[in-house]
Design a protein around this motif. Structure first.
Motif, PDB file in Angstrom:
ATOM      1  N   ARG A 475       0.834  -1.210   0.000  1.00  0.00           N
ATOM      2  CA  ARG A 475       0.000   0.000   0.000  1.00  0.00           C
ATOM      3  C   ARG A 475       0.871   1.264   0.000  1.00  0.00           C
ATOM      4  O   ARG A 475       0.507   2.282  -0.588  1.00  0.00           O
ATOM      5  CB  ARG A 475      -0.898  -0.017   1.238  1.00  0.00           C
ATOM      6  N   SER A 517       1.783   5.751  -4.864  1.00  0.00           N
ATOM      7  CA  SER A 517       0.579   4.969  -5.150  1.00  0.00           C
ATOM      8  C   SER A 517       0.827   3.526  -4.743  1.00  0.00           C
ATOM      9  O   SER A 517       1.968   3.052  -4.732  1.00  0.00           O
ATOM     10  CB  SER A 517       0.260   5.023  -6.651  1.00  0.00           C
ATOM     11  N   ASP A 538      -5.941   0.695   7.046  1.00  0.00           N
ATOM     12  CA  ASP A 538      -7.269   1.295   7.037  1.00  0.00           C
ATOM     13  C   ASP A 538      -7.277   2.477   6.077  1.00  0.00           C
ATOM     14  O   ASP A 538      -6.474   3.404   6.205  1.00  0.00           O
ATOM     15  CB  ASP A 538      -7.610   1.766   8.459  1.00  0.00           C
ATOM     16  N   GLU A 539      -8.164   2.453   5.102  1.00  0.00           N
ATOM     17  CA  GLU A 539      -8.234   3.518   4.095  1.00  0.00           C
ATOM     18  C   GLU A 539      -8.486   4.884   4.730  1.00  0.00           C
ATOM     19  O   GLU A 539      -8.117   5.917   4.175  1.00  0.00           O
ATOM     20  CB  GLU A 539      -9.366   3.216   3.085  1.00  0.00           C
TER      21      GLU A 539
END
Length: 615
Positions: A475, A517, A538-539
């Motif tokens: 991520r 990204s 966690d977004e």
């Protein structure tokens, strides 16, 4: 029988830590804990806490941390076994009988202490005799007070090759040789090592004489300074002169000063600066640096202002670079050219050296200045050489964050130095894009690497933390370089996730990480490991906070297996070095306790995050 980890755990469980610490430190109740002003550094408000339930103390100011055994060894200066025996007696436990070989070695050490102690008494007596007149005159010229002469135990070794043997005739010749007091040669009678020298005892942390240093009194004599050889009592790479006096003083002042030689340390003490130590004829070793860090986080190197002193400082810097860790470093004081501490005190008084000690230079500044001044910088090739030397130093730093910060700072300085007034180049007009017209492509991996990562995240490792860390790096691929060293260590230990981590490390060299990204996987980012609530996955978590949470997860992932491995090695070494192994095991188990506490706190944060999201 040995002191097993289980036996030591039982001893700690039967010991009330606050009662042990409360004998020498006034504690105040603070909820389930006790607090006090830390005895290891100078502070006005309490940051030192004692927790009986967990069995350890911790200072949030200087990071002092340990259990009851560590308290007795660090705060009271007791040897490890003496501390264990004292606590065991209070807890009603019987200390297991030592290994016979270890007992024999300990008995020999005690006997050699008798030899060095008797030699010190004899040397000190000689100083007041008619033979010691030249030595007394030298001390008078140096300006040492009578109190300083008595405190540091100055003595005199006469010229005769057999004088010490006669004075210590109650000891076997073999003991005099093994203690370093006599020299044995083939086909000749052994002879005294120290002759016609001003003598100075060298002590261990308990204040026992373990060796000697001798300064020649004959102007033509060589060498100028002579130290005892390594013996069962004395390891010069693990000993710092005057540490047993300097450590208590350092706790009051919050600083410890490293000078080149023992006469420099005594000159500072004579001027009222009592927290000075010196290596013994060698550059600072890793063991000596760790001894210093147990006293303060940033010892001050105060070496002579000549070229030799500057080279000595650089040798110390090169030795410490691989060891740097958060909040632990060195700082450097540069004396005026051609002067040592004694010269400066004589010429300008103690206030002059106090002024220098109040504004030491950082390790990074010293490294930059030394390399910048070490060679001409007239040509592009010269400047490229400076950059290469700086980066060579940086690459020796083991801690990934510190290595990255040093590299960034030194390269910025190099750029400003090499291109001080570089004119702005003119570029062709850059094509502009309207919002949404163009987007930086996400970094991508090879199909094999994507498969390895997907498998590792979805269950290739039984360790949920390892799976979460890999998912976090997918991520946030810009964090791979930051944790490169730690990840490489873990990859070598865990064969399940090793290939996936290797893929990340190799791919990081080719990925465009500036986009920040996520890495593109075949079926998108896999779901986080089941029941694993990590903020960095966690977004909704702020990206900066997520990266810091990921950094802590990497640290926790790597530290525990490394500590467990080191503990296993220390246990395996028990037969060869029982006393040293005991102490090392105690330190490692203490660090494991602290690590387990960090894991619990991390787990509590995960649970809180899960409650907030309703998962």
């Amino acid at each position: 029988m040995a002191l097993t980890p289980q036996w030591l755990d039982e001893l700690r469980a039967r010991t009330t830590l606050s009662a042990v610490i409360g004998r020498t430190l006034r504690l105040t109740k603070a909820g389930r804990e006790y607090k006090a002003c830390c005895p290891f550094h100078n502070e006005k408000s309490p940051s030192f806490y004692v927790n009986d339930e967990k069995g350890f103390y911790h200072c949030f100011g200087c990071e002092a941390h340990g259990d009851a055994i560590r308290w007795l060894t660090d705060q009271r200066g007791m040897p490890f076994m003496d501390a264990v025996k004292e606590l065991a007696g209070e807890a009603g436990m019987e200390v297991p009988a030592p290994d016979p070989r270890a007992a024999e070695r300990a008995e020999k050490r005690a006997s050699l202490h008798d030899v060095t102690g008797a030699a010190q008494e004899w040397f000190a007596g000689n100083l007041t005799s008619p033979e010691g007149a030249q030595a007394r005159a030298y001390l008078a010229r140096r300006g040492f007070s009578d109190a300083t002469i008595r405190e540091f135990g100055f003595g005199f070794a006469p010229e005769s090759k057999q004088a010490l043997k006669g004075a210590l005739s109650r000891f076997d010749e073999s003991m005099l040789i093994e203690s370093g007091m006599r020299i044995s040669v083939e086909d000749k009678e052994p002879y005294d090592r120290f002759r016609n020298r001003l003598m100075l005892p060298i002590h261990d942390m308990r204040g026992r004489v373990i060796a000697f240093g001798g300064r020649v009194l004959d102007p033509e004599g060589k060498p100028k300074y002579l130290n005892s050889p390594d013996t069962p009592l004395f390891d010069k790479g693990r000993t710092l002169y005057n540490l047993h006096r300097a450590a208590p003083a350092a706790r009051q002042t919050g600083r410890i000063i490293v000078v080149e030689g023992y006469m420099d340390a005594i000159a500072l003490a004579n001027a009222g600066i009592r927290e000075a130590v010196a290596p013994l004829g060698t550059a600072l070793t890793e063991n000596q640096i760790e001894l210093l860090w147990r006293q303060v986080e940033r010892p001050i190197l105060c070496f002579d202002g000549d070229n030799a002193g500057q080279r000595a400082a650089m040798r110390a810097i090169q030795r410490v670079l691989p060891m740097l860790r958060p909040a632990h470093s060195l700082s450097i004081v540069r004396l005026p050219s051609g002067m040592d501490p004694d010269d400066l005190i004589r010429e300008k008084g103690a206030s002059a050296i106090e002024e220098l000690l109040s504004r030491p230079v950082s390790l990074l500044d010293t490294l930059w200045d030394f390399e910048r001044m070490s060679a001409p910088l007239d040509t592009p090739e010269d400047k490229a050489g400076l950059k290469a030397r700086l980066l060579d130093h940086v690459e020796t730093i083991q801690h990934p964050d510190i290595r990255s910060l040093y590299k960034r700072e030194l390269l910025e300085r190099f750029s400003e130095f090499a291109f001080p007034s570089r004119p702005q180049r003119e570029f062709a007009p850059r094509k502009t894009f309207r919002k949404g017209e163009w987007k930086q492509p996400a970094p991508a991996l090879s199909p094999v690497a994507r498969e390895q990562l997907t498998r590792a995240i979805s269950g290739g490792s039984r360790d949920a933390l390892a799976r979460a860390v890999i998912a976090g790096l997918v991520r946030f691929p810009d964090q791979i370089h930051r944790h490169e060293h730690a990840l490489h260590q873990f990859a070598m230990r865990d064969r399940n996730v090793g290939p996936a981590i290797d893929s990340l490390l190799e791919a990081a060299e080719t990925l465009d990480l500036s986009a920040q990204s996520p890495i593109s996987l075949a079926h998108g980012l896999p779901a986080p490991p089941e029941k694993a609530h990590f903020a960095f996955l966690d977004e909704g978590t702020d990206p900066g906070d997520a990266r810091e949470d990921l950094a802590e997860a990497v640290s926790l992932l790597v530290e525990r297996p490394a500590l467990e491995s080191a503990l296993a090695e220390a246990t395996a070494r028990f037969d060869r070095d029982p006393e040293g192994s005991f102490a090392e095991q105690a330190r490692l188990r203490e660090r494991l306790l602290a690590l387990n506490e960090r894991l619990k706190q991390f787990g509590r944060r995960k649970a809180a995050a899960a409650d907030e999201t309703g998962s």
